[in-house]
Design a protein around this motif. Sequence first.
Motif, PDB file in Angstrom:
ATOM      1  N   PRO A 262       0.813  -1.223   0.000  1.00 48.18           N
ATOM      2  CA  PRO A 262       0.000   0.000   0.000  1.00 48.18           C
ATOM      3  C   PRO A 262       0.845   1.271   0.000  1.00 48.18           C
ATOM      4  CG  PRO A 262      -0.969  -1.620   1.465  1.00 48.18           C
ATOM      5  CD  PRO A 262       0.336  -2.193   1.007  1.00 48.18           C
ATOM      6  N   GLU A 263       1.981   1.233   0.651  1.00 48.79           N
ATOM      7  CA  GLU A 263       2.841   2.429   0.690  1.00 48.79           C
ATOM      8  C   GLU A 263       3.507   2.738  -0.638  1.00 48.79           C
ATOM      9  OE1 GLU A 263       2.903  -0.217   2.748  1.00 48.79           O
ATOM     10  OE2 GLU A 263       4.974  -0.715   3.362  1.00 48.79           O
ATOM     11  N   ASP A 264       3.361   1.855  -1.627  1.00 43.57           N
ATOM     12  CA  ASP A 264       3.859   2.147  -2.974  1.00 43.57           C
ATOM     13  C   ASP A 264       2.861   2.991  -3.776  1.00 43.57           C
ATOM     14  OD1 ASP A 264       5.089  -1.210  -3.052  1.00 43.57           O
ATOM     15  OD2 ASP A 264       6.275   0.612  -2.750  1.00 43.57           O
ATOM     16  N   THR A 265       1.700   3.230  -3.212  1.00 41.88           N
ATOM     17  CA  THR A 265       0.688   4.033  -3.900  1.00 41.88           C
ATOM     18  C   THR A 265       1.206   5.449  -4.133  1.00 41.88           C
ATOM     19  OG1 THR A 265      -1.163   2.774  -2.996  1.00 41.88           O
ATOM     20  CG2 THR A 265      -1.614   5.032  -3.700  1.00 41.88           C
ATOM     21  N   ALA A 266       1.184   5.881  -5.391  1.00 47.95           N
ATOM     22  CA  ALA A 266       1.711   7.192  -5.770  1.00 47.95           C
ATOM     23  C   ALA A 266       1.517   7.395  -7.263  1.00 47.95           C
ATOM     24  CB  ALA A 266       3.204   7.297  -5.434  1.00 47.95           C
ATOM     25  N   VAL A 267       1.759   8.601  -7.707  1.00 48.32           N
ATOM     26  CA  VAL A 267       1.931   8.863  -9.136  1.00 48.32           C
ATOM     27  C   VAL A 267       3.394   8.612  -9.467  1.00 48.32           C
ATOM     28  CG1 VAL A 267       1.773  10.549 -10.992  1.00 48.32           C
ATOM     29  CG2 VAL A 267       0.068  10.551  -9.147  1.00 48.32           C
ATOM     30  N   TYR A 268       3.617   7.807 -10.466  1.00 50.62           N
ATOM     31  CA  TYR A 268       4.974   7.442 -10.870  1.00 50.62           C
ATOM     32  C   TYR A 268       5.357   8.203 -12.135  1.00 50.62           C
ATOM     33  CZ  TYR A 268       5.333   3.758  -7.417  1.00 50.62           C
ATOM     34  OH  TYR A 268       5.411   3.073  -6.225  1.00 50.62           O
ATOM     35  N   TYR A 269       6.551   8.771 -12.102  1.00 51.02           N
ATOM     36  CA  TYR A 269       7.072   9.571 -13.203  1.00 51.02           C
ATOM     37  C   TYR A 269       8.386   8.984 -13.705  1.00 51.02           C
ATOM     38  CZ  TYR A 269       4.012  13.177 -11.193  1.00 51.02           C
ATOM     39  OH  TYR A 269       2.960  13.890 -10.694  1.00 51.02           O
ATOM     40  N   CYS A 270       8.618   9.088 -15.003  1.00 52.89           N
ATOM     41  CA  CYS A 270       9.947   8.808 -15.514  1.00 52.89           C
ATOM     42  C   CYS A 270      10.588  10.121 -15.963  1.00 52.89           C
ATOM     43  CB  CYS A 270       9.944   7.786 -16.646  1.00 52.89           C
ATOM     44  SG  CYS A 270       9.070   8.264 -18.150  1.00 52.89           S
ATOM     45  N   ALA A 271      11.901  10.126 -15.958  1.00 47.37           N
ATOM     46  CA  ALA A 271      12.654  11.320 -16.287  1.00 47.37           C
ATOM     47  C   ALA A 271      13.907  10.943 -17.054  1.00 47.37           C
ATOM     48  CB  ALA A 271      13.028  12.075 -15.016  1.00 47.37           C
ATOM     49  N   GLY A 272      14.406  11.866 -17.853  1.00 44.92           N
ATOM     50  CA  GLY A 272      15.631  11.666 -18.605  1.00 44.92           C
ATOM     51  C   GLY A 272      16.652  12.714 -18.243  1.00 44.92           C
ATOM     52  N   GLU A 273      17.886  12.310 -18.067  1.00 44.51           N
ATOM     53  CA  GLU A 273      18.944  13.246 -17.664  1.00 44.51           C
ATOM     54  C   GLU A 273      20.288  12.725 -18.156  1.00 44.51           C
ATOM     55  OE1 GLU A 273      18.728  16.530 -15.761  1.00 44.51           O
ATOM     56  OE2 GLU A 273      20.401  16.161 -17.142  1.00 44.51           O
ATOM     57  N   PHE A 274      21.224  13.651 -18.324  1.00 53.97           N
ATOM     58  CA  PHE A 274      22.587  13.275 -18.678  1.00 53.97           C
ATOM     59  C   PHE A 274      23.380  12.958 -17.414  1.00 53.97           C
ATOM     60  CE2 PHE A 274      22.387  13.909 -23.044  1.00 53.97           C
ATOM     61  CZ  PHE A 274      21.901  15.161 -23.377  1.00 53.97           C
ATOM     62  N   PHE A 275      24.039  11.812 -17.430  1.00 50.90           N
ATOM     63  CA  PHE A 275      25.029  11.479 -16.423  1.00 50.90           C
ATOM     64  C   PHE A 275      26.251  10.946 -17.164  1.00 50.90           C
ATOM     65  CE2 PHE A 275      22.851  11.854 -12.348  1.00 50.90           C
ATOM     66  CZ  PHE A 275      21.517  11.812 -12.703  1.00 50.90           C
ATOM     67  N   GLY A 276      27.300  10.713 -16.465  1.00 46.17           N
ATOM     68  CA  GLY A 276      28.455  10.095 -17.079  1.00 46.17           C
ATOM     69  C   GLY A 276      28.152   8.654 -17.456  1.00 46.17           C
ATOM     70  N   PRO A 277      29.022   8.058 -18.264  1.00 49.36           N
ATOM     71  CA  PRO A 277      28.792   6.661 -18.673  1.00 49.36           C
ATOM     72  C   PRO A 277      28.632   5.756 -17.466  1.00 49.36           C
ATOM     73  CG  PRO A 277      30.589   7.642 -19.917  1.00 49.36           C
ATOM     74  CD  PRO A 277      30.243   8.621 -18.833  1.00 49.36           C
TER      75      PRO A 277
ATOM     76  N   ARG B 285      26.542   5.618 -15.124  1.00 48.54           N
ATOM     77  CA  ARG B 285      26.239   6.264 -13.839  1.00 48.54           C
ATOM     78  C   ARG B 285      24.821   6.803 -13.819  1.00 48.54           C
ATOM     79  NH1 ARG B 285      28.211  10.670 -11.870  1.00 48.54           N
ATOM     80  NH2 ARG B 285      28.938  11.596 -13.794  1.00 48.54           N
ATOM     81  N   CYS B 286      24.217   6.787 -12.673  1.00 49.00           N
ATOM     82  CA  CYS B 286      23.000   7.535 -12.424  1.00 49.00           C
ATOM     83  C   CYS B 286      22.781   7.513 -10.922  1.00 49.00           C
ATOM     84  CB  CYS B 286      21.782   6.959 -13.159  1.00 49.00           C
ATOM     85  SG  CYS B 286      21.185   5.362 -12.542  1.00 49.00           S
ATOM     86  N   ASN B 287      21.896   8.360 -10.446  1.00 50.16           N
ATOM     87  CA  ASN B 287      21.507   8.313  -9.047  1.00 50.16           C
ATOM     88  C   ASN B 287      20.065   8.750  -8.928  1.00 50.16           C
ATOM     89  OD1 ASN B 287      21.265  11.231  -8.078  1.00 50.16           O
ATOM     90  ND2 ASN B 287      23.293  11.249  -9.021  1.00 50.16           N
ATOM     91  N   THR B 288      19.452   8.455  -7.807  1.00 47.96           N
ATOM     92  CA  THR B 288      18.022   8.743  -7.635  1.00 47.96           C
ATOM     93  C   THR B 288      17.777  10.032  -6.860  1.00 47.96           C
ATOM     94  OG1 THR B 288      17.994   7.324  -5.679  1.00 47.96           O
ATOM     95  CG2 THR B 288      17.351   6.313  -7.781  1.00 47.96           C
ATOM     96  N   ASN B 289      18.783  10.863  -6.764  1.00 47.57           N
ATOM     97  CA  ASN B 289      18.627  12.162  -6.105  1.00 47.57           C
ATOM     98  C   ASN B 289      17.761  13.062  -6.979  1.00 47.57           C
ATOM     99  OD1 ASN B 289      18.820  14.643  -4.898  1.00 47.57           O
ATOM    100  ND2 ASN B 289      21.049  14.655  -4.769  1.00 47.57           N
ATOM    101  N   ARG B 290      16.580  13.418  -6.521  1.00 50.63           N
ATOM    102  CA  ARG B 290      15.644  14.220  -7.292  1.00 50.63           C
ATOM    103  C   ARG B 290      16.283  15.498  -7.812  1.00 50.63           C
ATOM    104  NH1 ARG B 290      13.720  17.309 -10.008  1.00 50.63           N
ATOM    105  NH2 ARG B 290      11.646  18.285  -9.993  1.00 50.63           N
ATOM    106  N   ALA B 291      17.154  16.113  -7.056  1.00 56.13           N
ATOM    107  CA  ALA B 291      17.749  17.391  -7.445  1.00 56.13           C
ATOM    108  C   ALA B 291      18.628  17.268  -8.684  1.00 56.13           C
ATOM    109  CB  ALA B 291      18.559  17.963  -6.285  1.00 56.13           C
ATOM    110  N   ALA B 292      19.054  16.056  -9.012  1.00 60.86           N
ATOM    111  CA  ALA B 292      19.945  15.861 -10.158  1.00 60.86           C
ATOM    112  C   ALA B 292      19.180  15.717 -11.467  1.00 60.86           C
ATOM    113  CB  ALA B 292      20.822  14.639  -9.938  1.00 60.86           C
ATOM    114  N   TRP B 293      17.856  15.661 -11.393  1.00 60.73           N
ATOM    115  CA  TRP B 293      17.040  15.395 -12.585  1.00 60.73           C
ATOM    116  C   TRP B 293      16.221  16.636 -12.910  1.00 60.73           C
ATOM    117  CZ3 TRP B 293      17.063  10.464 -14.950  1.00 60.73           C
ATOM    118  CH2 TRP B 293      17.846   9.515 -14.279  1.00 60.73           C
ATOM    119  N   ASN B 294      16.666  17.387 -13.888  1.00 62.24           N
ATOM    120  CA  ASN B 294      16.016  18.647 -14.211  1.00 62.24           C
ATOM    121  C   ASN B 294      15.699  18.804 -15.689  1.00 62.24           C
ATOM    122  OD1 ASN B 294      16.164  19.954 -11.513  1.00 62.24           O
ATOM    123  ND2 ASN B 294      18.360  19.698 -11.839  1.00 62.24           N
TER     124      ASN B 294
END
Length: 127
Positions: free
Chosen positions: A88-103, A105-114
Motif C-alpha cells: 500500500p505504501e507504494d501508492t503514488a503517481v509514478y514519473y519517468c525522467a531523462g537526464e545526462f550522467f556520465g557513462p 552512472r546515475c543516481n536517484t537524487n531528485r535534485a539531479a534530474w532537471n
Amino acid sequence: QLQLVESGGGLVQPGGSLRLSCATSGFSFGVYAIGWFRQAPGKEREGVSCISSVGGATSYADAVKGRFTVSRDNAKNTAYLQMNNLKPEDTAVYYCAGEFFGPARCNTNRAAWNRYWGQGTQVTVSS
C-alpha cells in the motif's frame, strides 16, 4: 528534445505486480539515463530507481530494493519499471525522467534530474 510518456499504472492488490513503461520520442534516447520517481499525496517527489545510458548501471531506493527492477530497451526507445510484491505504501503517481550522467552512472537524487519529465501514471495498491 526528449518527450516521455508513462503507462502501465492501475489498481492492484497488495502483493501484486505491475510493469510501468516509459516510451520516449525525440533523438538520442541512448545518451540519457532514465529515472523513475514517485509522489504520494502530501509528500515530496522521491527517487525510486534509475538506469544509466550505457553499461546497465542501476540504482534503487532502499524501500524498493529486491521488489522493483528497472530496465531499458534502446532499440524501442523505452524504459521499464517492473514492480513486484507491491505494498500500500507504494501508492503514488509514478514519473519517468531523462537526464545526462556520465557513462554507466546515475543516481536517484531528485535534485539531479532537471531536464525531461513525463506526466506520470497513477499506481494504487489496495485491497
